[in-house]
Design a protein around this motif. Structure first.
Motif, PDB file in Angstrom:
ATOM      1  N   ILE A 132     -13.530   2.857  -0.217  1.00 48.00           N
ATOM      2  CA  ILE A 132     -14.524   2.483   0.789  1.00 48.00           C
ATOM      3  C   ILE A 132     -13.794   2.021   2.050  1.00 48.00           C
ATOM      4  O   ILE A 132     -13.030   1.038   2.002  1.00 48.00           O
ATOM      5  CB  ILE A 132     -15.417   1.307   0.283  1.00 48.00           C
ATOM      6  CG1 ILE A 132     -15.988   1.581  -1.106  1.00 48.00           C
ATOM      7  CG2 ILE A 132     -16.496   0.954   1.303  1.00 48.00           C
ATOM      8  CD1 ILE A 132     -17.060   2.620  -1.146  1.00 48.00           C
ATOM      9  N   GLY A 162     -12.449   3.762   6.159  1.00 41.12           N
ATOM     10  CA  GLY A 162     -11.592   4.833   6.673  1.00 41.12           C
ATOM     11  C   GLY A 162     -10.538   4.318   7.622  1.00 41.12           C
ATOM     12  O   GLY A 162     -10.079   5.034   8.508  1.00 41.12           O
ATOM     13  N   GLY A 163     -10.144   3.037   7.441  1.00 40.27           N
ATOM     14  CA  GLY A 163      -9.103   2.451   8.289  1.00 40.27           C
ATOM     15  C   GLY A 163      -7.751   2.543   7.607  1.00 40.27           C
ATOM     16  O   GLY A 163      -7.490   3.459   6.822  1.00 40.27           O
ATOM     17  N   TYR A 164      -6.885   1.574   7.924  1.00 39.47           N
ATOM     18  CA  TYR A 164      -5.509   1.612   7.409  1.00 39.47           C
ATOM     19  C   TYR A 164      -5.453   1.543   5.886  1.00 39.47           C
ATOM     20  O   TYR A 164      -4.754   2.324   5.242  1.00 39.47           O
ATOM     21  CB  TYR A 164      -4.710   0.448   7.997  1.00 39.47           C
ATOM     22  CG  TYR A 164      -4.369   0.645   9.447  1.00 39.47           C
ATOM     23  CD1 TYR A 164      -3.222   1.333   9.809  1.00 39.47           C
ATOM     24  CD2 TYR A 164      -5.183   0.131  10.444  1.00 39.47           C
ATOM     25  CE1 TYR A 164      -2.892   1.509  11.139  1.00 39.47           C
ATOM     26  CE2 TYR A 164      -4.860   0.296  11.781  1.00 39.47           C
ATOM     27  CZ  TYR A 164      -3.715   0.991  12.126  1.00 39.47           C
ATOM     28  OH  TYR A 164      -3.388   1.171  13.440  1.00 39.47           O
ATOM     29  N   ILE A 165      -6.163   0.573   5.302  1.00 38.14           N
ATOM     30  CA  ILE A 165      -6.114   0.416   3.841  1.00 38.14           C
ATOM     31  C   ILE A 165      -6.678   1.673   3.181  1.00 38.14           C
ATOM     32  O   ILE A 165      -6.086   2.209   2.236  1.00 38.14           O
ATOM     33  CB  ILE A 165      -6.926  -0.833   3.396  1.00 38.14           C
ATOM     34  CG1 ILE A 165      -6.219  -2.110   3.842  1.00 38.14           C
ATOM     35  CG2 ILE A 165      -7.196  -0.830   1.887  1.00 38.14           C
ATOM     36  CD1 ILE A 165      -5.016  -2.509   3.032  1.00 38.14           C
ATOM     37  N   GLU A 171      -3.172  -6.982  14.359  1.00 38.31           N
ATOM     38  CA  GLU A 171      -3.121  -7.135  12.894  1.00 38.31           C
ATOM     39  C   GLU A 171      -2.044  -6.242  12.311  1.00 38.31           C
ATOM     40  O   GLU A 171      -2.297  -5.462  11.399  1.00 38.31           O
ATOM     41  CB  GLU A 171      -4.487  -6.775  12.296  1.00 38.31           C
ATOM     42  CG  GLU A 171      -5.610  -7.624  12.819  1.00 38.31           C
ATOM     43  CD  GLU A 171      -6.984  -7.138  12.361  1.00 38.31           C
ATOM     44  OE1 GLU A 171      -7.077  -6.064  11.733  1.00 38.31           O
ATOM     45  OE2 GLU A 171      -7.961  -7.839  12.650  1.00 38.31           O
ATOM     46  N   GLU A 222      -4.117   4.637   3.536  1.00 36.61           N
ATOM     47  CA  GLU A 222      -2.864   4.505   2.771  1.00 36.61           C
ATOM     48  C   GLU A 222      -3.147   4.457   1.267  1.00 36.61           C
ATOM     49  O   GLU A 222      -2.392   5.024   0.474  1.00 36.61           O
ATOM     50  CB  GLU A 222      -2.078   3.281   3.254  1.00 36.61           C
ATOM     51  CG  GLU A 222      -1.591   3.494   4.689  1.00 36.61           C
ATOM     52  CD  GLU A 222      -0.591   2.469   5.191  1.00 36.61           C
ATOM     53  OE1 GLU A 222      -0.182   1.584   4.418  1.00 36.61           O
ATOM     54  OE2 GLU A 222      -0.225   2.554   6.380  1.00 36.61           O
ATOM     55  N   SER A 274       0.831  -1.213   0.000  1.00 35.23           N
ATOM     56  CA  SER A 274       0.000   0.000   0.000  1.00 35.23           C
ATOM     57  C   SER A 274       0.864   1.260   0.000  1.00 35.23           C
ATOM     58  O   SER A 274       0.350   2.360   0.118  1.00 35.23           O
ATOM     59  CB  SER A 274      -0.927   0.006   1.228  1.00 35.23           C
ATOM     60  OG  SER A 274      -0.171  -0.170   2.405  1.00 35.23           O
ATOM     61  N   LYS A 275       2.181   1.069  -0.114  1.00 36.35           N
ATOM     62  CA  LYS A 275       3.099   2.223  -0.045  1.00 36.35           C
ATOM     63  C   LYS A 275       3.982   2.232  -1.294  1.00 36.35           C
ATOM     64  O   LYS A 275       3.520   2.597  -2.370  1.00 36.35           O
ATOM     65  CB  LYS A 275       3.918   2.157   1.252  1.00 36.35           C
ATOM     66  CG  LYS A 275       3.040   2.097   2.495  1.00 36.35           C
ATOM     67  CD  LYS A 275       3.840   1.944   3.762  1.00 36.35           C
ATOM     68  CE  LYS A 275       2.948   1.694   4.960  1.00 36.35           C
ATOM     69  NZ  LYS A 275       2.259   0.366   4.947  1.00 36.35           N
ATOM     70  N   ILE A 299     -10.648  -7.157   8.096  1.00 38.41           N
ATOM     71  CA  ILE A 299     -10.194  -8.512   7.754  1.00 38.41           C
ATOM     72  C   ILE A 299     -10.785  -9.549   8.698  1.00 38.41           C
ATOM     73  O   ILE A 299     -11.330  -9.205   9.751  1.00 38.41           O
ATOM     74  CB  ILE A 299      -8.651  -8.617   7.819  1.00 38.41           C
ATOM     75  CG1 ILE A 299      -8.127  -8.308   9.235  1.00 38.41           C
ATOM     76  CG2 ILE A 299      -8.000  -7.740   6.771  1.00 38.41           C
ATOM     77  CD1 ILE A 299      -6.665  -8.657   9.448  1.00 38.41           C
ATOM     78  N   PHE A 321     -16.767   6.424   4.512  1.00 40.30           N
ATOM     79  CA  PHE A 321     -16.749   5.506   5.661  1.00 40.30           C
ATOM     80  C   PHE A 321     -17.840   5.869   6.666  1.00 40.30           C
ATOM     81  O   PHE A 321     -18.331   7.006   6.682  1.00 40.30           O
ATOM     82  CB  PHE A 321     -15.364   5.439   6.324  1.00 40.30           C
ATOM     83  CG  PHE A 321     -14.738   6.768   6.647  1.00 40.30           C
ATOM     84  CD1 PHE A 321     -15.038   7.442   7.821  1.00 40.30           C
ATOM     85  CD2 PHE A 321     -13.827   7.355   5.764  1.00 40.30           C
ATOM     86  CE1 PHE A 321     -14.449   8.652   8.124  1.00 40.30           C
ATOM     87  CE2 PHE A 321     -13.228   8.575   6.057  1.00 40.30           C
ATOM     88  CZ  PHE A 321     -13.531   9.224   7.236  1.00 40.30           C
ATOM     89  N   PRO A 322     -18.233   4.884   7.488  1.00 39.67           N
ATOM     90  CA  PRO A 322     -19.408   5.088   8.345  1.00 39.67           C
ATOM     91  C   PRO A 322     -19.182   5.965   9.579  1.00 39.67           C
ATOM     92  O   PRO A 322     -20.133   6.509  10.130  1.00 39.67           O
ATOM     93  CB  PRO A 322     -19.779   3.660   8.782  1.00 39.67           C
ATOM     94  CG  PRO A 322     -18.534   2.852   8.625  1.00 39.67           C
ATOM     95  CD  PRO A 322     -17.743   3.494   7.533  1.00 39.67           C
TER      96      PRO A 322
END
Ligand code: FAD
Ligand code: NDP
Length: 426
Positions: free
Chosen positions: A168, A170-173, A312, A176, A50-51, A260, A192-193
């Motif tokens: 879709i 708003g976390g890590y994925i 994780e 990034e 992802s980087k 995940i 994101f929710p």
């Protein structure tokens, strides 16, 4: 037909690579260790996907990010495994495991036996279908868990230069990928929710800093709603994302990062599960003495906080793997794992680290207008968590050390006043 090994690692991701390195450091003979992985390549540093892998110019590519470069260790290329007599069984999905008989059945019909098994199966991306939305298999919708996904993402970006990308989650994925897509000059909208990004870790104040930074780079935010359906054209391509609030976003591509699930299914009914993962003790040993679990799939005791957690993140994958191998190779010297949870991310020119636990009261410190800033979490009168953006190596080491000490905090206002200075002098 079958083969027998002393040690088998099931899964060929981050934890597998670090476990292999530790086995060789402690001395194993050729032919004793086998790694079985569904992926067609030797273990690599998954965070690169992802980087650096998504950079438009001079992207990182294999073999440059095979494990264990992420921890400044040797780079374990396929040649390295060969030279160390480690059998890599790649592109092979394990279909079943019998922990009583110590046998593994692969998708190609081979039975492999072991004396000691390390489960390092990681996790799979949650699919939209699990939330009642259809369309994950559309040609311009992608997830990001492995190299195949990452290659698809890159192909999609190249197929619609300057197009509309909807992210879709708003976390890590989400965070990034949104940054990488903007760097690729895509027009990015995140959906994101929650009320703010990285809701499970960031405070509203911290989140607001990153959201403003992202906005300054051109990212749009649609918060507090989720997608309800896709508009799909006759060729099977998503053209728009319909949201539950009734609005619709045009889309040339969609990236989904909605969490995940650990890959435990081979062991359900055979091993004790906890926190969605495989329960292990302080030696990473499961409810079956010959089976260990490490990385994303393992729920292990965190001594510092007196509970059990499934983390994780890459640091815990690396360290649980090495700890399991130490316990397997030298059981008499084995100590209980004593881990300080550590998460980090790097996007654009930003870089943050977090250590510990984000519970209790929060105090913020530093320069939220573009400099170094951070936060401490205080629970039951003790410092339990520390966050820092834009720190130096020494400053990150200082917040890690201070958090591990769990010092008593009598005056939260004084902690706030001292800010980073508190950690530097702890
Ligand atoms: P994995 O690395 O996922 O490896 C699991 C392996 O098991 C895979 O090779 C899989 O194919 C294989 N497998 C599963 N089931 C089977 C089966 N039945 N048969 C055969 N093989 C099987 N963490 C951070 O701390 N910082 C970061 O910056 C960061 N960035 C990330 C970026 C991305 C895109 C992703 C997806 C994750 C990132 N993470 C990051 C999380 C980190 O990569 C994981 O915590 C880490 O990879 C976990 O290691 P693991 O070995 O447990 O699982
Ligand atoms: P995360 O758990 O970080 O984030 C998932 C996000 O998606 C949350 O904001 C979640 O909200 C939201 N969400 C859940 N359901 C929906 C839905 N139906 N519609 C829209 N949003 C939804 O998972 P990711 O997928 O981002 O990351 C996957 C894994 O990769 C994680 O294990 C992560 O640790 C790892 N990773 C780590 C990185 C790092 O450490 N730097 C970088 C990249 C990946 P809610 O909280 O309400 O459920």
């Amino acid at each position: 037909m079958g083969r027998a090994f002393v040690y088998v690692i099931l899964g060929g991701g981050v934890a597998a690579g670090y476990a292999a390195l530790e086995f060789t450091k402690r001395g194993i003979s050729h032919g004793e260790l086998c790694i079985i992985s569904e992926e067609p390549v030797a273990p690599y540093e998954r965070p690169a996907l992802s980087k650096g892998f998504l950079l438009p110019e001079a992207p990182a590519c294999l073999p440059s990010f095979h494990t264990c470069v992420g921890a400044n260790e040797e780079r374990l290329t396929p040649k390295w495994y060969k030279e160390h007599g480690i059998e890599l069984v790649l592109g092979t999905r394990v279909k079943s495991v019998d922990v009583r008989r110590k046998t593994i059945l692969t998708g190609s019909g081979e039975t492999i036996t072991y004396r000691t098994l390390i489960i390092a199966t990681g996790a799979r991306a949650l699919k939209l279908e699990e939330f009642g939305v259809k369309g994950s298999d559309s040609e311009n919708v992608c997830y990001l868990r492995n190299l195949v996904d990452a290659n698809r993402l890159v192909d999609l970006v190249q197929s619609c230069p300057g197009g509309n990308a909807v992210v879709i989650g708003g976390g890590y994925i989400g965070m990034e990928c949104a940054a990488s897509l903007v760097i690729n000059r895509m027009n990015v909208t995140m959906v994101f929710p929650e009320e703010h990004c990285m809701a499970r870790l960031f405070t509203p104040k911290i989140a607001s800093y990153y959201e403003e930074f992202y906005k300054s780079k051109g990212v749009n935010f649609v918060k507090g709603t989720i997608l309800s359906s896709f508009e799909i054209d006759p060729d099977g391509k998503v053209t728009a994302v319909n949201l539950r609030d009734g609005s619709s976003l045009p889309a040339d591509m969609v990236v989904v990062g909605i969490g995940i699930r650990p890959n435990t299914s081979l062991f359900e009914g055979q091993l004790t599960l906890e926190k969605g993962g495989i329960k292990v003790n302080g030696k990473m040993q499961s409810s079956n003495g010959s089976v260990y679990a490490v990385g994303d799939v393992a729920a292990f005791p965190v001594k510092l906080f007196g509970d059990s957690r499934r983390l994780e993140h890459v640091d815990s994958a690396r360290k649980t793997a090495r700890h399991a191998v130490a316990a397997i190779m030298e059981p008499n010297k084995a100590v209980e794992f004593d881990y300080l949870p550590f998460f980090y991310s790097r996007v654009f020119t930003l870089s943050w680290q977090f250590y510990g636990d984000n519970i209790g009261d929060v105090v913020h410190y530093g320069d939220f207008s573009g400099g170094t800033f951070g936060a401490y979490w205080v629970s039951n009168g003790h410092l339990v968590g520390s966050f820092l953006e834009g720190g130096t190596k020494e400053e990150y080491e200082a917040i890690a050390k201070a958090t591990r000490l769990k010092p008593a905090i009598e005056d939260v206002a004084e902690l706030e006043r001292q800010g980073l200075g508190f950690a530097l002098t702890a």
